[in-house]
Write an enzyme that holds these catalytic residues in place. Structure first.
Site, PDB file in Angstrom:
ATOM      1  N   SER A   9      38.572  44.037  33.014  1.00  0.00           N
ATOM      2  CA  SER A   9      39.919  44.539  33.270  1.00  0.00           C
ATOM      3  C   SER A   9      39.955  45.038  34.712  1.00  0.00           C
ATOM      4  O   SER A   9      39.068  45.774  35.140  1.00  0.00           O
ATOM      5  CB  SER A   9      40.237  45.684  32.302  1.00  0.00           C
ATOM      6  N   GLY A  10      40.937  44.594  35.462  1.00  0.00           N
ATOM      7  CA  GLY A  10      41.034  44.981  36.866  1.00  0.00           C
ATOM      8  C   GLY A  10      40.362  44.016  37.820  1.00  0.00           C
ATOM      9  O   GLY A  10      40.374  44.229  39.031  1.00  0.00           O
ATOM     10  N   ALA A  11      39.804  42.926  37.298  1.00  0.00           N
ATOM     11  CA  ALA A  11      39.122  41.949  38.160  1.00  0.00           C
ATOM     12  C   ALA A  11      40.097  41.020  38.869  1.00  0.00           C
ATOM     13  O   ALA A  11      39.706  40.303  39.784  1.00  0.00           O
ATOM     14  CB  ALA A  11      38.118  41.125  37.351  1.00  0.00           C
ATOM     15  N   THR A  14      44.891  38.318  35.860  1.00  0.00           N
ATOM     16  CA  THR A  14      46.330  38.074  35.742  1.00  0.00           C
ATOM     17  C   THR A  14      46.920  37.656  37.082  1.00  0.00           C
ATOM     18  O   THR A  14      47.671  36.673  37.160  1.00  0.00           O
ATOM     19  CB  THR A  14      47.042  39.327  35.193  1.00  0.00           C
ATOM     20  N   SER A  81      36.890  37.577  27.635  1.00  0.00           N
ATOM     21  CA  SER A  81      35.920  36.581  27.177  1.00  0.00           C
ATOM     22  C   SER A  81      34.498  37.134  27.131  1.00  0.00           C
ATOM     23  O   SER A  81      33.640  36.750  27.909  1.00  0.00           O
ATOM     24  CB  SER A  81      35.987  35.335  28.076  1.00  0.00           C
TER      25      SER A  81
END
Length: 171
Positions: A9-11, A14, A81
């Site tokens: 999350s935050g990589a 999106t 994932s």
């Protein structure tokens, strides 16, 4: 073609995924963008974020991609994932599966913390956070690894690198 963007999350999954999907649609109008968080809402928001709930979400996403793939619909999927067995399943069952790891040091995603997940987990106010109390196993053999902390460039630069790698693969 299934482009599977993996990262904490935050990589930037999106951000990169939406830009990549927009670029690919020029040549592939039959393309959909799938986001792990958004699919949780589609499934009715009933899945927990513990390992069991995440496993169900992973299976649903992979099987949805297979159904779309069988109908010649291309997919850009942006997901945590965390299950190597589903990554293997994807390679075995999805035509044109292309796995991209958006690699970023934990300290960078904690600093970004766009959803407040890490702050809450590190303060003991939240659990079931991947990278804190749920391990994030790096994919065994991603097709492409990009540093999304800024060392490999802007999100648009990362999209270009993915497009270049896809072009080489298609030949």
């Amino acid at each position: 073609m299934i482009v599977w963007l993996i990262g904490l999350s935050g990589a930037g999954k999106t951000t990169v995924g939406l830009r990549l999907a927009a670029r690919l649609r020029a040549d592939h109008p039959n393309l959909v963008y799938l986001d792990g968080d958004l699919l949780r809402e589609v499934w009715g928001g009933t899945l927990s974020h513990d390992v069991a709930g995440r496993r169900v979400n992973a299976e649903r996403l992979s099987r949805l991609c297979r159904m779309l793939d069988q109908q010649d619909i291309h997919v850009v999927a942006a997901v945590l994932s965390i299950f190597p067995e589903w990554q293997r399943w994807n390679r075995e069952h999805l035509d044109g599966y292309f796995e991209v790891l958006l690699d970023v040091p934990m300290e960078v995603v904690v600093e970004r913390d766009t959803k407040g997940l890490y702050r809450a987990a590190l303060a003991g106010a939240a659990s079931d956070v991947v990278g804190v109390d749920i391990p994030f196993p790096r994919p065994a053999e991603p097709d492409l690894v990009l540093d999304s902390s800024g060392r490999d460039g802007t999100p648009e630069d990362l999209v270009e690198r993915i497009l270049d790698a896809l072009a080489v693969r298609v030949g």
